[in-house]
Design a protein around this motif. Structure first.
Motif, PDB file in Angstrom:
ATOM      1  N   VAL A 207       0.858  -1.181   0.000  1.00  0.00           N
ATOM      2  CA  VAL A 207       0.000   0.000   0.000  1.00  0.00           C
ATOM      3  C   VAL A 207       0.893   1.229   0.000  1.00  0.00           C
ATOM      4  O   VAL A 207       1.752   1.378   0.880  1.00  0.00           O
ATOM      5  CB  VAL A 207      -0.920   0.019   1.237  1.00  0.00           C
ATOM      6  CG1 VAL A 207      -1.776   1.287   1.252  1.00  0.00           C
ATOM      7  CG2 VAL A 207      -1.800  -1.226   1.269  1.00  0.00           C
ATOM      8  N   SER A 229       0.951   6.605   8.169  1.00  0.00           N
ATOM      9  CA  SER A 229       1.470   5.393   7.536  1.00  0.00           C
ATOM     10  C   SER A 229       1.904   4.360   8.566  1.00  0.00           C
ATOM     11  O   SER A 229       1.721   3.149   8.378  1.00  0.00           O
ATOM     12  CB  SER A 229       2.650   5.736   6.616  1.00  0.00           C
ATOM     13  OG  SER A 229       3.661   6.436   7.322  1.00  0.00           O
ATOM     14  N   VAL A 240       3.640  -1.013   3.831  1.00  0.00           N
ATOM     15  CA  VAL A 240       3.056   0.322   3.685  1.00  0.00           C
ATOM     16  C   VAL A 240       4.198   1.285   3.412  1.00  0.00           C
ATOM     17  O   VAL A 240       5.155   1.359   4.185  1.00  0.00           O
ATOM     18  CB  VAL A 240       2.281   0.754   4.946  1.00  0.00           C
ATOM     19  CG1 VAL A 240       1.769   2.186   4.787  1.00  0.00           C
ATOM     20  CG2 VAL A 240       1.124  -0.201   5.231  1.00  0.00           C
ATOM     21  N   THR A 277      -1.946  -1.137  -4.133  1.00  0.00           N
ATOM     22  CA  THR A 277      -2.965  -0.113  -3.897  1.00  0.00           C
ATOM     23  C   THR A 277      -2.289   1.210  -3.567  1.00  0.00           C
ATOM     24  O   THR A 277      -1.307   1.243  -2.819  1.00  0.00           O
ATOM     25  CB  THR A 277      -3.894  -0.507  -2.728  1.00  0.00           C
ATOM     26  OG1 THR A 277      -4.528  -1.752  -3.020  1.00  0.00           O
ATOM     27  CG2 THR A 277      -4.960   0.547  -2.491  1.00  0.00           C
ATOM     28  N   VAL A 279      -3.292   5.032  -1.950  1.00  0.00           N
ATOM     29  CA  VAL A 279      -4.293   5.847  -1.267  1.00  0.00           C
ATOM     30  C   VAL A 279      -3.920   7.306  -1.494  1.00  0.00           C
ATOM     31  O   VAL A 279      -2.850   7.755  -1.062  1.00  0.00           O
ATOM     32  CB  VAL A 279      -4.364   5.529   0.233  1.00  0.00           C
ATOM     33  CG1 VAL A 279      -5.452   6.368   0.902  1.00  0.00           C
ATOM     34  CG2 VAL A 279      -4.623   4.041   0.458  1.00  0.00           C
ATOM     35  N   VAL A 413      -8.137  -1.236   1.684  1.00  0.00           N
ATOM     36  CA  VAL A 413      -6.963  -1.528   0.865  1.00  0.00           C
ATOM     37  C   VAL A 413      -6.709  -3.032   0.738  1.00  0.00           C
ATOM     38  O   VAL A 413      -5.851  -3.451  -0.025  1.00  0.00           O
ATOM     39  CB  VAL A 413      -5.714  -0.815   1.410  1.00  0.00           C
ATOM     40  CG1 VAL A 413      -5.930   0.689   1.398  1.00  0.00           C
ATOM     41  CG2 VAL A 413      -5.381  -1.274   2.830  1.00  0.00           C
TER      42      VAL A 413
END
Length: 413
Positions: A207, A229, A240, A277, A279, A413
């Motif tokens: 992510v 995060s 992440v 993904t 964001v 996510v």
């Protein structure tokens, strides 16, 4: 059916359409995965004092980062994206962090680049090290140390680390003790990524959080890993990567706060190894800088500051959505946080933010939506940030606010 991004529109926004799958989608051994990242910026004064404009000479810089993925081997990525001449790295090490600038005894690994301990990173380029046999555990801190025996000139860096970075005179790359590292700052220099291979690969891709100072972690407790995060990594069992830049804009480059989002999206988000993904949380600076500039005058923080319309921001969001989908990457949109009572607030900004948030919620163009505007709104006035989750500037969340954001994003996510 989504409208495809045309080459002409993409060029206007600084994006490049890609053909075929990314390099990391092709079978390879080993398979590398992003474990940590920081978006590079040009040398600048920025928010706080830093060493980017003076660079380094006959010095060693030691940097601490928290990885969000485990692996049997690790490597680093160095960026000289804004260097006008080659960067010579005399030597580099990787080690497990102890406390401050100290590292765990027995964990120091000398890094090589193409089999050599020294390396040259081309001007405007980047370079990855060879694999180092240092097993890393998810959510542990690791220390990267660079010895720069020559004079570097101004340094590509990341302004807001919210973690101390240390400097020593001379060559201290292999020191276990941190005693020689007597100078410190709160930025990262040249280091833009840590990647791992082996271990237990996650079932889903990484992510990437992409945005401005809220994503970057402004207002979180320093040296405590309490950014948005970090809070998300605590909740997920997958990597992440934080690709926020404080002060960053969607539509315009900033001398202090990096290239516009549409120009850096590929490098800082889509090119992260193993990304699944993204964001997106960005646009409030585009909307608010014109309001802030009228209040405080011609301060470098708020340049450039044109009046930006919701239509312009929506067009840019659509370009980022299409670029992500062209790479097979999901993209989650986030509404803008409430900001009444801040430097960014004004009648034009209020109206534009409402229009943007309505489109994010109702267009159906993002794969999912995180409605931060409602989540973090004050009970007495939905246009203002809830005091329970607000930094004193009322523009950014505090640690509790970042945890709430992560809680909302985790299922999306």
């Amino acid at each position: 059916m989504k409208k495809l991004l045309t080459p002409v529109f993409a060029a206007a926004l600084g994006l490049t359409l890609l053909s075929g799958p990314p390099a990391d989608a092709r079978p390879a051994h080993p398979v590398w995965r992003a474990a940590w990242g920081a978006a590079p910026q040009a040398p600048a004064t920025g928010f706080t004092p830093n060493w980017s404009q003076e660079g380094f000479s006959r010095q060693t810089v030691r940097q601490v980062v928290r990885v969000t993925e485990d692996g049997d081997h690790a490597r680093i990525r160095l960026s000289n994206a804004y260097g006008t001449s080659p960067l010579v790295v005399t030597g580099a090490t990787l080690a497990r962090t102890d406390t401050g600038a100290s590292v765990e005894p027995g964990s120091v690994r000398h890094l090589t680049f193409g089999g050599r301990r020294s390396a040259t990173v081309p001007a405007r380029g980047e370079l990855r090290s060879d694999a180092a046999a240092l097993g890393l555990r998810r959510l542990e801190s690791v220390t990267v140390t660079l010895h720069l025996a020559g004079t570097t000139g101004p340094a590509t860096f990341h302004s807001q680390a919210w973690t101390d970075t240390y400097r020593a005179e001379g060559d201290h790359r292999a020191d276990v003790s941190g005693r020689a590292f007597t100078a410190r700052t709160a930025s990262w220099y040249y280091l833009s990524g840590v990647e791992v291979s082996g271990g237990n690969p996650p079932r889903k891709g990484a992510v990437v959080l992409f945005g401005d100072s809220i994503t970057d972690g402004f207002g979180s407790t320093p040296n405590a890993d309490r950014r948005y995060s970090d809070a998300l990594a605590d909740r997920l069992d997958r990597p992440v990567v934080n690709s926020g830049i404080g002060g960053n804009l969607v539509l315009n480059d900033s001398a202090w706060y990096g290239e516009r989002a549409t120009a850096r999206f590929r490098r800082d988000a889509l090119d992260q190894p193993g990304v699944g993904t993204v964001v997106l949380l960005q646009g409030l600076n585009d909307i608010g800088y014109s309001e802030a500039a009228r209040k405080v005058g011609a301060h470098p923080t708020y340049k450039p500051s044109p009046v930006v319309t919701s239509a312009e921001l929506i067009a840019a969001y659509r370009a980022l959505i299409d670029a992500a989908h062209d790479r097979g990457v999901r993209i989650v949109g986030s509404t803008l946080l409430p900001f009444k009572g801040t430097t960014h607030w004004g009648p034009t900004a209020e109206r534009t933010a409402a229009e943007v948030d309505h489109w994010i919620r109702t267009s159906g163009e993002f794969d999912a939506v995180a409605d931060f505007a409602r989540l973090l709104a004050a009970p007495a006035d939905a246009r203002a940030l809830n005091p329970a989750y607000a930094h004193p500037d009322r523009l950014h969340p505090n640690d509790a606010g970042y945890r709430l954001m992560a809680q909302a994003v985790a299922p999306l996510v």
